[in-house]
Structure formats: structure tokens, C-alpha cells
Design a protein around this motif. Structure first.
Motif, PDB file in Angstrom:
ATOM      1  N   THR A 176       0.854  -1.185   0.000  1.00  0.00           N
ATOM      2  CA  THR A 176       0.000   0.000   0.000  1.00  0.00           C
ATOM      3  C   THR A 176       0.890   1.235   0.000  1.00  0.00           C
ATOM      4  OG1 THR A 176      -0.145   0.027   2.418  1.00  0.00           O
ATOM      5  CG2 THR A 176      -1.856  -1.177   1.241  1.00  0.00           C
TER       6      THR A 176
ATOM      7  N   THR B 287      -1.735  -3.042   8.045  1.00  0.00           N
ATOM      8  CA  THR B 287      -3.074  -3.559   8.309  1.00  0.00           C
ATOM      9  C   THR B 287      -3.030  -5.071   8.385  1.00  0.00           C
ATOM     10  OG1 THR B 287      -4.019  -1.730   7.041  1.00  0.00           O
ATOM     11  CG2 THR B 287      -5.463  -3.588   7.515  1.00  0.00           C
TER      12      THR B 287
ATOM     13  N   LYS C 226      -5.340  -8.513   8.452  1.00  0.00           N
ATOM     14  CA  LYS C 226      -6.627  -9.169   8.261  1.00  0.00           C
ATOM     15  C   LYS C 226      -6.425 -10.651   8.528  1.00  0.00           C
ATOM     16  CE  LYS C 226      -8.484  -5.968   4.793  1.00  0.00           C
ATOM     17  NZ  LYS C 226      -9.055  -5.858   3.425  1.00  0.00           N
TER      18      LYS C 226
ATOM     19  N   ASN D 242      -5.327  -7.870  15.527  1.00  0.00           N
ATOM     20  CA  ASN D 242      -5.033  -7.156  14.286  1.00  0.00           C
ATOM     21  C   ASN D 242      -4.268  -5.861  14.541  1.00  0.00           C
ATOM     22  OD1 ASN D 242      -6.993  -5.577  15.427  1.00  0.00           O
ATOM     23  ND2 ASN D 242      -8.436  -5.690  13.710  1.00  0.00           N
TER      24      ASN D 242
ATOM     25  N   TYR E  62       2.487  -8.091  12.530  1.00  0.00           N
ATOM     26  CA  TYR E  62       2.482  -6.628  12.576  1.00  0.00           C
ATOM     27  C   TYR E  62       3.838  -6.131  13.085  1.00  0.00           C
ATOM     28  CZ  TYR E  62       0.742  -1.868  13.509  1.00  0.00           C
ATOM     29  OH  TYR E  62       0.553  -0.510  13.506  1.00  0.00           O
TER      30      TYR E  62
ATOM     31  N   GLU F 230      -0.646  -4.489   3.602  1.00  0.00           N
ATOM     32  CA  GLU F 230      -1.816  -5.195   4.126  1.00  0.00           C
ATOM     33  C   GLU F 230      -1.440  -6.665   4.241  1.00  0.00           C
ATOM     34  OE1 GLU F 230      -6.044  -4.580   2.593  1.00  0.00           O
ATOM     35  OE2 GLU F 230      -5.518  -6.575   1.810  1.00  0.00           O
TER      36      GLU F 230
ATOM     37  N   THR G 184      -2.596 -10.399   5.160  1.00  0.00           N
ATOM     38  CA  THR G 184      -3.739 -11.287   5.343  1.00  0.00           C
ATOM     39  C   THR G 184      -3.242 -12.636   5.836  1.00  0.00           C
ATOM     40  OG1 THR G 184      -4.975 -10.171   3.591  1.00  0.00           O
ATOM     41  CG2 THR G 184      -5.731 -12.369   4.230  1.00  0.00           C
TER      42      THR G 184
END
Length: 288
Positions: free
Chosen positions: A45, A51, A53, A61, A68, A85, A87
Motif C-alpha cells: 500500500t 493492516t 486481516k 489485528n 504486525y 496489508e 492477510t
């Protein structure tokens, strides 16, 4: 978008030698990956935000998530202004002694090394991983290894002989800090790390089975009798060797003959909600 596999690990041995001045414990562990893995997807991003998910709602999260922390650490260390991001498709049980969170962090380090073109070596990534958690360095490498220090010093070992691994996690979560806090170093029977290493180097399945050992097992079993029941049942159903992994509560059984696997797997389903039958996966490091 970029994908990384994040395999679970089991401890063939886990020994604690002494408490260090920094408050950590000096350990000797023989660990190997198994064919149960999370999937980690990384999408770049423009903004610097991280982020998370996750496929399971109970996975944090925010900064509590080790993936993270891995992304944030790389941003800080190397002045990265891009965001990502992350996931997480979870297959590894959480708080289970299988290093699911650590493996997710390791996969994030490896993946962002490619995504952000950092050109870091495996050794450099493992050193960064040690800042996040004791198992992350091993998970960066994968395969089979001896981990010493507080878990960050990694020496590659030969893969275990081919076999099945039955994993069973009772419906409890265990705090690693609580288990270490209740460990009495004056009374433990130390695991025979040297014998396990010899067994792996000789490819001797029977010797590997006879030398599995985990000094945290008795502590966890005293606090959580469900682990005792699982061990007894797994032995009763015919596993060749049975041991708790890490600080628990997951118990694993080694099984050489595939014909025994259904009986053990189905028998354990009556005692435990989460049971997995997987192959030993520790033949190569992640980046081989």
C-alpha cells in the motif's frame, strides 16, 4: 500481492539449562517443521500503515500480532515509508506450542524482504526475528535445527526420518510465561539433546522416538490435566512416541506406519476438538 507459507513447528527436544542475567532462559531445542501451515499474503500500500486481516476473529489485528511487529520492525530499521496489508489464513492453532504467531512473523519478514527489495540475508532476517520472539529466528530458517541461547542461535540439522505426525490441541490456551515461571530448574530431568542430534544424523527412527523430551511438559501437565489425558490416549492408540510441543498444550505423536494413523486420529477426536494428521516437513530450510 505476494504469498509466503508459514509452517508449524514441533519440539523433538526442549531443554532449559539456566536462567540468564537478562531474565530469559538459556535453552537447547531440536525443532522441526511439519506440514501444517498458515498462509500469509502481503499486499503493498502507498501509505505507511500496516493492516492485519485474519481468517480467525480471535487473532489480534494490532501491535499484539507478531506479523504486525515484523512489518513495523522492518519499516523502522530500514526507513520504509510504504505500508502493507497482511492477510493471515490461519490453519495452525493459536497459543498451542506450535509457533503459529512466530511463523507468521517469519513469513512476513521473508515476504517483505522481497516486496520491499531489502536484499537481506537469511541470517540478517533471523537476527531481526530474535527481536520479536524466541521462536522467530528458527521459523525464518524452517527445516530442522538446533536452537540455543534463548532460541535465536540456529544450527541446521538433518531432516528427521519420514513419518506421520498426529497433533492434538485441547480446548485450552497456555501462557508460555506462566509455564516458565513455574519451572523448577533444580528438579528437572534434562532432555538428551545430543542423543537426538545423533539420531537425526543417523536417520534412526527408533532412536529419535526414544530420545524425545521436553522439560516444560511436567509443569504444563500439573496445571492442565487435559494434557495428561491426551498423552495417555495417544500412547494407548498406538503412537510410537508422544510428547508435548513447546510450552503446550498441543501433544504430538510420531507414527511410522500409515495404517495406524486413522485409528489414532479418530480415537483422539473423541477427546479433543482439534486433531491433525500431517507429514513431517522439516527436510529443507524455507529458502533452499
Amino acid at each position: 500481492m505476494l504469498y509466503e507459507k508459514a509452517p508449524a513447528k514441533i519440539n523433538l527436544t526442549l531443554d532449559v539449562l539456566h536462567k540468564r542475567p537478562d531474565g530469559f532462559h538459556e535453552v537447547e531445542m531440536v525443532m522441526t517443521t511439519v506440514d501444517l501451515a498458515d498462509r500469509v499474503w502481503l499486499r503493498p500500500t502507498d501509505k505507511g500503515k500496516i493492516t492485519i486481516k485474519a481468517s480467525e476473529r480471535y487473532v489480534p489485528n494490532d501491535r499484539k500480532n507478531l506479523a504486525y511487529q515484523a512489518a513495523e520492525l522492518l519499516q523502522i530499521e530500514y526507513g520504509i515509508t510504504n505500508g502493507v496489508e497482511i492477510t493471515l489464513e490461519k490453519s495452525i492453532p493459536v497459543a498451542a506450542g506450535l509457533a503459529g504467531g512466530s511463523s507468521d512473523a517469519a513469513a512476513t519478514l521473508r515476504g517483505l524482504n522481497r516486496l520491499w527489495d531489502l536484499k537481506l540475508s537469511l541470517r540478517e532476517l533471523a537476527a531481526l526475528g530474535a527481536k520479536i520472539g524466541s521462536d522467530v529466528s528458527f521459523c525464518v530458517h524452517g527445516g530442522t535445527a538446533l536452537a540455543t541461547g534463548r532460541g535465536e542461535k540456529i544450527e541446521t540439522l538433518p531432516a528427521p526420518p519420514n513419518c506421520w505426525v498426529i497433533l492434538a490441541k485441547p480446548a485450552i490456551s497456555v501462557s508460555t510465561g506462566d509455564i516458565y515461571g513455574n519451572l523448577d530448574l533444580s528438579t528437572i530431568d534434562h532432555a538428551d539433546t545430543g542423543a537426538m542430534i545423533d539420531a537425526l544424523r543417523m536417520g534412526d527412527y527408533e532412536k529419535m522416538c526414544s530420545t524425545v523430551g521436553n522439560v516444560l511438559e511436567n509443569v504444563t501437565m500439573q496445571l492442565y490435566p487435559q494434557v495428561v489425558v491426551l498423552k495417555e490416549q495417544m500412547k494407548k492408540f498406538g503412537a510410537d512416541a508422544v510428547l508435548m510441543s513447546g510450552s503446550g498444550p498441543t501433544v504430538f505423536g510420531l507414527v511410522k506406519h500409515e495404517s495406524r494413523v486413522p485409528r489414532i486420529y479418530n480415537g483422539l477426536k473423541g477427546f479433543c476438538p482439534e486433531v491433525y494428521a500431517v507429514r513431517m516437513g522439516g527436510g529443507h530450510s524455507i529458502l533452499d
